[in-house]
Design a protein around this motif. Structure first.
Motif, PDB file in Angstrom:
ATOM      1  N   ASN A 129       0.847  -1.195   0.000  1.00 36.72           N
ATOM      2  CA  ASN A 129       0.000   0.000   0.000  1.00 36.72           C
ATOM      3  C   ASN A 129       0.884   1.247   0.000  1.00 36.72           C
ATOM      4  N   GLU A 130       0.549   2.200  -0.841  1.00 30.38           N
ATOM      5  CA  GLU A 130       1.337   3.431  -0.931  1.00 30.38           C
ATOM      6  C   GLU A 130       1.420   4.146   0.411  1.00 30.38           C
ATOM      7  N   SER A 131       0.347   4.037   1.199  1.00 27.27           N
ATOM      8  CA  SER A 131       0.331   4.727   2.501  1.00 27.27           C
ATOM      9  C   SER A 131       1.323   4.113   3.486  1.00 27.27           C
ATOM     10  N   ASP A 132       1.803   2.885   3.202  1.00 24.05           N
ATOM     11  CA  ASP A 132       2.753   2.223   4.099  1.00 24.05           C
ATOM     12  C   ASP A 132       4.204   2.531   3.738  1.00 24.05           C
ATOM     13  N   LEU A 133       4.409   3.420   2.767  1.00 22.00           N
ATOM     14  CA  LEU A 133       5.764   3.683   2.303  1.00 22.00           C
ATOM     15  C   LEU A 133       6.249   5.059   2.736  1.00 22.00           C
ATOM     16  N   ARG A 134       7.525   5.110   3.114  1.00 20.03           N
ATOM     17  CA  ARG A 134       8.189   6.395   3.356  1.00 20.03           C
ATOM     18  C   ARG A 134       9.309   6.520   2.330  1.00 20.03           C
ATOM     19  N   ILE A 135       9.218   7.544   1.490  1.00 21.62           N
ATOM     20  CA  ILE A 135      10.173   7.714   0.390  1.00 21.62           C
ATOM     21  C   ILE A 135      11.075   8.896   0.696  1.00 21.62           C
ATOM     22  N   GLU A 136      12.385   8.637   0.705  1.00 18.17           N
ATOM     23  CA  GLU A 136      13.374   9.672   0.987  1.00 18.17           C
ATOM     24  C   GLU A 136      14.260   9.846  -0.243  1.00 18.17           C
ATOM     25  N   ARG A 137      14.607  11.089  -0.485  1.00 18.06           N
ATOM     26  CA  ARG A 137      15.491  11.400  -1.612  1.00 18.06           C
ATOM     27  C   ARG A 137      16.771  12.023  -1.068  1.00 18.06           C
ATOM     28  N   PHE A 138      17.902  11.580  -1.622  1.00 20.96           N
ATOM     29  CA  PHE A 138      19.175  12.102  -1.131  1.00 20.96           C
ATOM     30  C   PHE A 138      20.173  12.153  -2.280  1.00 20.96           C
TER      31      PHE A 138
END
Length: 486
Positions: free
Chosen positions: A347-356
């Motif tokens: 589920n998209e709501s279960d994801l934490r996306i970080e950019r670095f």
């Protein structure tokens, strides 16, 4: 004029060979008048036959059908599954009753392939058929096929499409395996019968052709021996190989880099596609961790033999005192499930996306923008990252693919823990239980502690020569269940 004579000569040879086959078939039919059938009831559509006579007739039908396979009409669907089961239950044989087990019991000497000895070729083929059946757990396949056939015939099967698809795939896979083995047996017995008949008829050409056909079968079936090692549900999939440095700082990071390069060379040597998905370089040398994607048929089936901790003993190139050091690197292999398999639902709501910002040696663009992506699945804490692609979008897609495979593997392990039969096969990757040691000092050797397989040339192993270790492990894993197999 000469071409006309040559064509006519070839036609005469073909007619002669066909005549010999007809004679062989005549001999098969004449065997129905053998003494042990004289007092048996003649089989008709309205009368039954005894169990022993049924088995005898089935054997004769097996041999007969092999000569007319072009026009032989095979049952379809569930009827074909029952046909395969009956074929496997009744041991196939030559026209004079020689079976695979009978050939093995005769202890015919197996010579090299260049020796023109039909008994040698037949014995080698029989040994291969026996080994393939053992690896496929033949006796378990027959009742399993019947169970799956019954399930496929249920009217409500497709009320649950996921379950129906799984049953259908397993049913099809078993049928293919059984058909291949049965075909090998039929071909073996056909060539043996033709060689015997050719000798009786003093037909040197037909004998030579049948001998060559046996040699070709001997070579082909060797490849099937290997495929039988890779009969697991996900063995045919591509995979991710992950390498992580153990405790030991720069020494272990350098070793992890060597291990990763070893797998890259091994995969390329087998013709697999290799893509670096993620790589975290060490401070001074080597890597802290790295992930590569290996694309190719049976990539996971082979690479799964490498899961565990790998130990290196050498004189450290980073130690000014030239002392001997021991380093560890852990290896994980994750199958990439195809569309035909059920995946863990994300589920998209279960994801934490970080950019670095990407690290390492990059070009003008890669290290100046936040193109690298790290995705965390919050409920499980599992993460995946990618920084090697040219754009943030590509890095995100690659990271999602890795995350999906890791979650798929987690789900498979959960299911395996529920099933007690598979629980014992699950092992933790830790640095206290290395599967293999690579010793470069004071002697040179690579040894697999699970199988005791070892080589004295570590350089070739580090250059990707891993097939000996892999095949040894896969064979040993199947031999643990030898008592259950035929």
């Amino acid at each position: 004029m000469s071409s006309f004579v040559l064509k006519r000569s070839r036609n005469n040879i073909s007619l002669h060979k066909f005549d010999l086959k007809i004679r062989l078939l005549t001999r098969l039919f004449s065997s129905f008048s053998e003494p042990h059938l004289h007092n048996s009831p003649i089989p008709t559509h309205n009368k039954s036959v005894s169990a022993s006579d049924s088995a005898f007739l089935a054997k004769k039908n097996n041999c007969f059908s092999s000569y007319f396979h072009g026009n032989w009409k095979m049952p379809c669907g569930s009827n074909f599954a029952r046909f395969l089961s009956s074929q496997a239950a009744v041991e196939a044989s030559t026209s004079d009753g020689l079976t695979v087990e009978g050939i093995i019991a005769n202890n015919w000497v197996i010579y090299d392939e260049n020796e023109s000895d039909w008994k040698s070729h037949a014995a080698a083929i029989a040994q291969s058929i026996h080994l393939i059946k053992k690896r496929l757990r033949w006796r378990k396949l027959i009742p399993r096929l019947e169970i799956l056939s019954e399930q496929l015939n249920k009217a409500d099967l497709w009320d649950d499409p996921a379950r129906a698809g799984k049953i259908s795939r397993e049913h099809g896979s078993i049928m293919v395996k059984m058909k291949e083995v049965n075909a090998f047996e039929q071909e073996l017995f056909e060539h043996i019968d033709m060689i015997k008949l050719a000798r009786e008829e003093n037909d040197a050409e037909l004998e030579s052709e049948s001998l060559q056909a046996l040699l070709t079968l001997r070579r082909n079936i060797k490849e099937k021996e290997l495929e039988a090692l890779l009969a697991g549900e996900h063995d045919s999939c591509s995979c991710f190989i992950e390498v992580q440095a153990g405790a030991g700082g720069t020494e272990s990071m350098d070793w992890a880099s060597m291990v990763m390069q070893m797998y890259v060379k091994w995969a390329e040597g087998r013709g697999f596609g290799v893509t670096v998905v993620d790589e975290m370089p060490g401070e001074l040398a080597g890597i802290k961790r790295a992930t590569i994607k290996v694309d190719g048929e049976y990539a996971f089936g082979y690479a799964k033999a490498e899961v565990g901790s790998h130990r290196l003993v050498r004189i450290s190139p980073f130690d000014s005192n030239k002392r001997r050091h021991t380093s560890f690197a852990s290896v994980a292999v994750i199958p990439i499930l195809g569309d035909g398999f059920s995946h863990f639902q994300i589920n998209e709501s279960d994801l934490r996306i970080e950019r670095f910002r990407a690290g390492g040696a990059g070009g003008q663009h890669v290290n100046t923008t936040e193109s690298a992506v790290r995705i965390t699945h919050i409920p499980t804490g599992i993460t995946a990252s990618c920084q090697n692609e040219r754009s943030q979008h590509q890095n995100k897609a690659s990271a999602m693919a890795v995350l999906q495979s890791r979650l798929d593997q987690l789900e498979m392990e959960r299911q395996a823990q529920i099933n007690a039969e598979h629980t014992q096969s699950l092992t933790d990757i830790n640095f206290g239980s290395q599967i293999r040691s690579y010793v470069l000092h004071p002697y040179r050797m690579v040894k697999d502690h699970r199988t005791d397989y070892e080589v004295s040339d570590p350089d070739s192993v580090l250059q990707g020569d891993l097939d000996g270790f892999i095949l040894s492990y896969l064979s040993a894993s199947l031999d643990k269940n030898e008592d259950e197999d035929p």
